[in-house]
Design a protein around this motif. Structure first.
Motif, PDB file in Angstrom:
ATOM      1  N   GLY A 173      28.381   9.394  16.086  1.00 10.19           N
ATOM      2  CA  GLY A 173      28.886   8.444  15.138  1.00 10.19           C
ATOM      3  C   GLY A 173      28.932   7.322  15.376  1.00 10.19           C
ATOM      4  N   GLU A 174      29.386   6.503  14.124  1.00  4.39           N
ATOM      5  CA  GLU A 174      29.792   5.183  14.489  1.00  4.39           C
ATOM      6  C   GLU A 174      31.121   4.596  13.526  1.00  4.39           C
ATOM      7  N   SER A 175      31.601   3.499  13.926  1.00  4.66           N
ATOM      8  CA  SER A 175      32.603   3.100  13.100  1.00  4.66           C
ATOM      9  C   SER A 175      32.765   1.624  12.868  1.00  4.66           C
ATOM     10  N   SER A 176      31.897   1.124  11.730  1.00  2.64           N
ATOM     11  CA  SER A 176      31.999   0.013  11.166  1.00  2.64           C
ATOM     12  C   SER A 176      32.972  -0.174  10.049  1.00  2.64           C
ATOM     13  N   THR A 177      34.161  -0.980  10.375  1.00  2.56           N
ATOM     14  CA  THR A 177      34.930  -0.998   9.189  1.00  2.56           C
ATOM     15  C   THR A 177      34.554  -1.899   8.058  1.00  2.56           C
ATOM     16  N   ILE A 178      33.549  -2.567   8.420  1.00  2.00           N
ATOM     17  CA  ILE A 178      32.993  -3.316   7.383  1.00  2.00           C
ATOM     18  C   ILE A 178      32.534  -2.513   6.119  1.00  2.00           C
ATOM     19  N   HIS A 179      32.327  -1.429   6.192  1.00  2.00           N
ATOM     20  CA  HIS A 179      31.755  -0.526   5.437  1.00  2.00           C
ATOM     21  C   HIS A 179      32.497  -0.396   4.329  1.00  2.00           C
ATOM     22  N   SER A 180      34.246  -0.771   4.514  1.00  2.00           N
ATOM     23  CA  SER A 180      35.020  -0.279   3.566  1.00  2.00           C
ATOM     24  C   SER A 180      35.246  -1.651   2.836  1.00  2.00           C
ATOM     25  N   LEU A 181      34.663  -2.564   2.907  1.00  2.00           N
ATOM     26  CA  LEU A 181      34.841  -3.972   2.287  1.00  2.00           C
ATOM     27  C   LEU A 181      33.838  -3.841   0.834  1.00  2.00           C
ATOM     28  N   ALA A 182      33.923  -3.219   0.202  1.00  2.00           N
ATOM     29  CA  ALA A 182      32.862  -2.861  -0.972  1.00  2.00           C
ATOM     30  C   ALA A 182      32.645  -4.037  -1.801  1.00  2.00           C
ATOM     31  N   PRO A 183      33.703  -4.889  -2.052  1.00  2.00           N
ATOM     32  CA  PRO A 183      33.564  -5.779  -2.974  1.00  2.00           C
ATOM     33  C   PRO A 183      32.495  -7.087  -2.423  1.00  2.00           C
ATOM     34  N   TYR A 184      32.636  -7.077  -0.939  1.00  2.00           N
ATOM     35  CA  TYR A 184      31.903  -7.851  -0.241  1.00  2.00           C
ATOM     36  C   TYR A 184      30.452  -7.464   0.196  1.00  2.00           C
ATOM     37  N   PHE A 185      30.156  -6.097   0.300  1.00  2.00           N
ATOM     38  CA  PHE A 185      28.944  -5.214   0.673  1.00  2.00           C
ATOM     39  C   PHE A 185      29.075  -4.070  -0.154  1.00  2.00           C
ATOM     40  N   PRO A 186      28.581  -4.564  -1.609  1.00  2.00           N
ATOM     41  CA  PRO A 186      28.595  -3.451  -2.367  1.00  2.00           C
ATOM     42  C   PRO A 186      27.316  -2.338  -2.144  1.00  2.00           C
ATOM     43  N   GLN A 187      26.636  -2.762  -1.462  1.00  2.00           N
ATOM     44  CA  GLN A 187      25.156  -1.839  -1.151  1.00  2.00           C
ATOM     45  C   GLN A 187      25.453  -0.970  -0.056  1.00  2.00           C
ATOM     46  N   ALA A 188      26.370  -1.159   0.692  1.00  2.00           N
ATOM     47  CA  ALA A 188      26.743  -0.421   2.117  1.00  2.00           C
ATOM     48  C   ALA A 188      26.571   1.134   1.806  1.00  2.00           C
ATOM     49  N   ALA A 189      27.529   1.666   0.756  1.00  2.00           N
ATOM     50  CA  ALA A 189      27.504   2.996   0.533  1.00  2.00           C
ATOM     51  C   ALA A 189      26.150   3.692   0.120  1.00  2.00           C
ATOM     52  N   GLN A 190      25.506   2.960  -0.874  1.00  2.00           N
ATOM     53  CA  GLN A 190      24.218   3.324  -1.481  1.00  2.00           C
ATOM     54  C   GLN A 190      23.338   3.470  -0.188  1.00  2.00           C
ATOM     55  N   ARG A 191      23.275   2.612   0.764  1.00  2.00           N
ATOM     56  CA  ARG A 191      22.411   2.577   1.801  1.00  2.00           C
ATOM     57  C   ARG A 191      22.678   3.619   2.863  1.00  2.00           C
ATOM     58  N   ILE A 192      23.885   4.092   3.136  1.00  2.00           N
ATOM     59  CA  ILE A 192      24.429   4.990   3.751  1.00  2.00           C
ATOM     60  C   ILE A 192      23.876   6.461   3.204  1.00  2.00           C
ATOM     61  N   ALA A 193      24.044   6.560   1.817  1.00  2.00           N
ATOM     62  CA  ALA A 193      23.605   7.810   1.199  1.00  2.00           C
ATOM     63  C   ALA A 193      22.246   8.091   1.246  1.00  2.00           C
TER      64      ALA A 193
END
Length: 87
Positions: A67-87
């Motif tokens: 696992g990993e724990s990047s809190t930046i992934h929770s900042l969707a307004p600034y990084f909107p592509q993160a969730a899609q990239r993870i999926a």
């Protein structure tokens, strides 16, 4: 190539470092170093490719949950592509 089994996604200063430390102490769990690779959120890191990211897990032992724990992934307004990239 290995990718994480789980992500810790939380706000900064909300206990993610403490949780990561506790998980690192468990022999059946492998957590990345650095704690926050930020691969899926940051364009500069994502551009390094999946091989770069998978290398964060190179020291994981067979059978360990990763696992990993990047809190930046929770900042969707600034990084909107993160969730899609993870999926």
């Amino acid at each position: 190539m290995h990718f994480p089994d789980f992500f810790i996604v939380g706000a900064a200063k909300a206990g993610t470092t403490s949780l990561t430390s506790q998980l690192k102490a468990c022999p059946s769990v492998f957590m990345t170093t650095p704690k926050e690779p930020e691969f899926f959120a940051r364009d500069d890191r994502f551009a390094l490719g999946p091989e770069w990211y998978a290398a964060r897990y190179a020291k994981a032992k067979p059978g360990q949950i990763t696992g990993e724990s990047s809190t930046i992934h929770s900042l969707a307004p600034y990084f909107p592509q993160a969730a899609q990239r993870i999926a």
